[in-house]
Each structure stands twice: as C-alpha cells, then as structure tokens.
Write a protein that holds these residues in place. Structure first.
Motif, PDB file in Angstrom:
ATOM      1  N   LYS A   1      36.565 -36.767  23.049  1.00  0.00           N
ATOM      2  CA  LYS A   1      36.501 -35.220  22.517  1.00  0.00           C
ATOM      3  C   LYS A   1      36.883 -35.255  21.113  1.00  0.00           C
TER       4      LYS A   1
ATOM      5  N   TRP B   1      33.046 -31.469  29.428  1.00  0.00           N
ATOM      6  CA  TRP B   1      33.107 -32.942  28.766  1.00  0.00           C
ATOM      7  C   TRP B   1      32.939 -34.179  29.821  1.00  0.00           C
TER       8      TRP B   1
ATOM      9  N   PHE C   1      29.078 -34.507  26.086  1.00  0.00           N
ATOM     10  CA  PHE C   1      29.158 -33.068  26.633  1.00  0.00           C
ATOM     11  C   PHE C   1      27.873 -32.479  27.111  1.00  0.00           C
TER      12      PHE C   1
ATOM     13  N   SER D   1      34.168 -34.794  17.900  1.00  0.00           N
ATOM     14  CA  SER D   1      34.383 -33.336  17.329  1.00  0.00           C
ATOM     15  C   SER D   1      34.249 -33.724  15.875  1.00  0.00           C
TER      16      SER D   1
END
Length: 341
Positions: A77, A38, A28, A81
């Motif tokens: 994503k 992203w 990102f 994370s």
C-alpha cells in the motif's frame, strides 16, 4: 510495559520484500460506489476461491496469512502510494523475511516540514499494534501554534541502530536537518541524534527533567515544594539570558544549601541541553520546550488505535488521527481567511 526486544511475536512477510520495487500497476480497485479495495500481490494459487471449505478456523487463519500477509499488505500500500503520488515517501527495512523498521510521510507532511521544520520533536509510544513495534511520530508547530506531523515511523526495538536508521530516512525524505531537535533523555536516542543530525542543536525535554525534582530532594515537604517552585520559575523563563540564569541558579543553590545534591549538579552541567535561555536565538524554540506535543498526538492516536491492531488496522488508525489533526488546521485557516475578507 512490553519489551519489544524480547517479544516472541514476529512479523512474518508472505513474499519477497523486493516485490514492491517491481510492481508496475497499483494493487487496488474501486467498487461501483467508490470504495477503495487493496489487493494482496500473490500468486493465483494462493488467492481465495469461491465455495472453498475449511476444516477449522486455524485453516482459515493460515489461508489469510498466506493470502494477505499483514506486513506485505502495508508495504504494498505505502509503496504504491509513493510510486503513483511522487511527493509521498516510504522506506522500510526487512531482515530474514521480517519487517524491522519503516517510515512514511505524505505530500502534506513533507510540505509542512518545509514550512515549519525549524524545530522537530519526536517521542516513542507503545501498545499501538499486536507486534509490539514502537510508534515514533515526528512533530512540529505550525503557524497556528498547533501540532503538525512531519512523518511517522515504526521500529522493532529502541537501539541506537534503529534510531539512526529512522533519522537517516527522515532526512532522506525531507532533504534538510532541523535547526533544533527535541527529545527525552533516552541514551540511545541521544547518541543517534548526535550521529545523524550533525547540523542540529539537540535539546532535552524540560518536563522530563523538572518532573524528577521531587524524587531528587530530601528533607521537609514544605521546603522541597519551595525549591521545586524556585527551579520552575527559573528554568521555564524564556526571557532571561544565560548569564542571568547562572547567577540566579547559584543563588538558589546557596539559599537552600544544595551544593551537595548530585542530581542538581549534573543537571546544571548539561544546562545548555535543556534550559530555554541557551536556545533563545533559534526560531520557534520557545514554542516547543517539551515533547508534550508528541505525547498529545500519541494520546490522540490511541483514541483510534489499540494494541490488538494488525499493521493494516494501525495504518488506517494513523490516517484517521492525521485527518482529524488536519481538519482542525483547515478550520483555523478558514477562520483566518474570513477575517481578511
């Protein structure tokens, strides 16, 4: 209601599922005004180029699927994370290049489970995404008696194996089993709970039981209304002991001549799975007697989501619903702090 197991729409993945484990940099970037974008992890040859022309909209869709595979974007994503925020958790299952199941919980959800995870409820909901994957939120009650989310999952079908996978990953994320788990009467869910949550007491949703009473009684409406009222007063009483419940139940059966009613007989046989009198000793058990709290968050979630959403849109909608839930909790926390000033 669409049947996920028979749906012909599948969720294609545009690249190897092991890619996320090899990623060493976040996919990102931030624009000058702080907006986060992203970036799909694909080869340079697959990235869109300036001034590219297309012969039809179908070619545009094909390019989009190749460049920004929906499932892979979500996996990237959530994987990033959990990679860069160590307290976030994410795990998924892919078979033959298709996403089958996934579960995720951020640091706040995991912290909430440590504090309020004695009692766990989970339920399923449909029509949240275009792939007919089934949304499964895991819920509890916080110190303000409000719904709190411990994590969420998506599964491709409602089989025993899917539920077992989901529960095993849930325990992997939170490192402990709840004292009490609350579900509806789904047989696959029930078997999965028994197989995985071996240290937990399993309790059935009272509402799903009592809601069936009118359809299980025969005779005059006035009499049936009296019976339903009598059952409700008895089973929703959180203060009586098991022996008191059993005595009053038999009185009701005799008074209304219901000894031949098979459904009531069957429900009495499994009374220890749904009547509050048999769970009185467990902490917080009286705060959650039904899965209505799960259904409440499901309804709230559907305000933001729709059955036409991609998985990327789905996760954004989930985050929005979760933020709304947590905003209420912060407001209550602030009010409590001000009272103690």
């Amino acid at each position: 209601m669409d049947n996920p197991s028979t749906s012909k729409q599948t969720l294609s993945m545009s690249q190897s599922t092991s890619h996320c484990e090899e990623t060493v940099e976040p996919n990102f970037y931030f624009s000058p005004n702080g907006t986060k974008y992203w970036i799909p992890s694909v080869d340079t040859t697959e990235k869109p180029k300036k001034d590219t022309t297309f012969n039809s909209w179908e070619d545009v869709v094909t390019m989009y699927k190749s460049y920004a595979g929906d499932a892979q974007m979500v996996i990237n994503k959530l994987s990033n994370s959990s990679l860069y925020f160590k307290n976030n958790f994410f795990e998924y299952l892919a078979e033959d290049g298709e996403l089958r199941n996934m579960f995720w919980a951020d640091d706040i959800s995991r912290s909430n489970y440590k504090l309020f995870g004695d009692v766990l409820a989970f339920d399923t909901t449909y029509h949240t995404n275009r792939y007919f994957m089934i949304f499964v939120p895991f819920m509890g009650v916080d110190c303000y008696k409000k719904c709190v989310t411990f994590g969420a999952g998506l599964i491709s079908n409602e089989t025993i194996d899917s539920y077992k996978w989901l529960l095993e990953v849930f325990i992997k994320a939170h490192s402990k089993q709840p004292q009490l788990v609350l579900t509806d009467q789904d047989p696959a869910m029930k078997q999965a709970v028994s197989a995985v949550l071996t240290d937990s007491r399993h309790r059935l949703c009272m509402w799903h039981v009592t809601d069936k009473i009118p359809s299980k009684l025969k005779g005059e409406m006035e009499r049936n209304t009296e019976i339903k009222s009598c059952v409700h007063k008895l089973v929703w009483n959180v203060f009586i002991k098991p022996e008191t419940f059993e005595h009053r139940w038999h009185e009701m059966i005799n008074d209304y001549d219901l000894s031949s009613n098979k459904w009531l007989t069957d429900m009495y046989a499994i009374r220890h799975q749904w009547v509050p009198a048999y769970f009185r000793e467990l902490p917080m058990c009286c705060l959650m007697k039904t899965t209505s709290r799960c259904e409440s968050i499901n309804s709230q979630f559907k305000v933001y989501s729709s059955e036409g959403n991609t998985l990327v849109e789905f996760t954004l909608c989930f985050e929005q619903a979760l933020n709304a839930q947590r905003f209420v909790q912060r407001q209550l926390q602030l009010i409590l702090q001000q009272r103690h000033l």
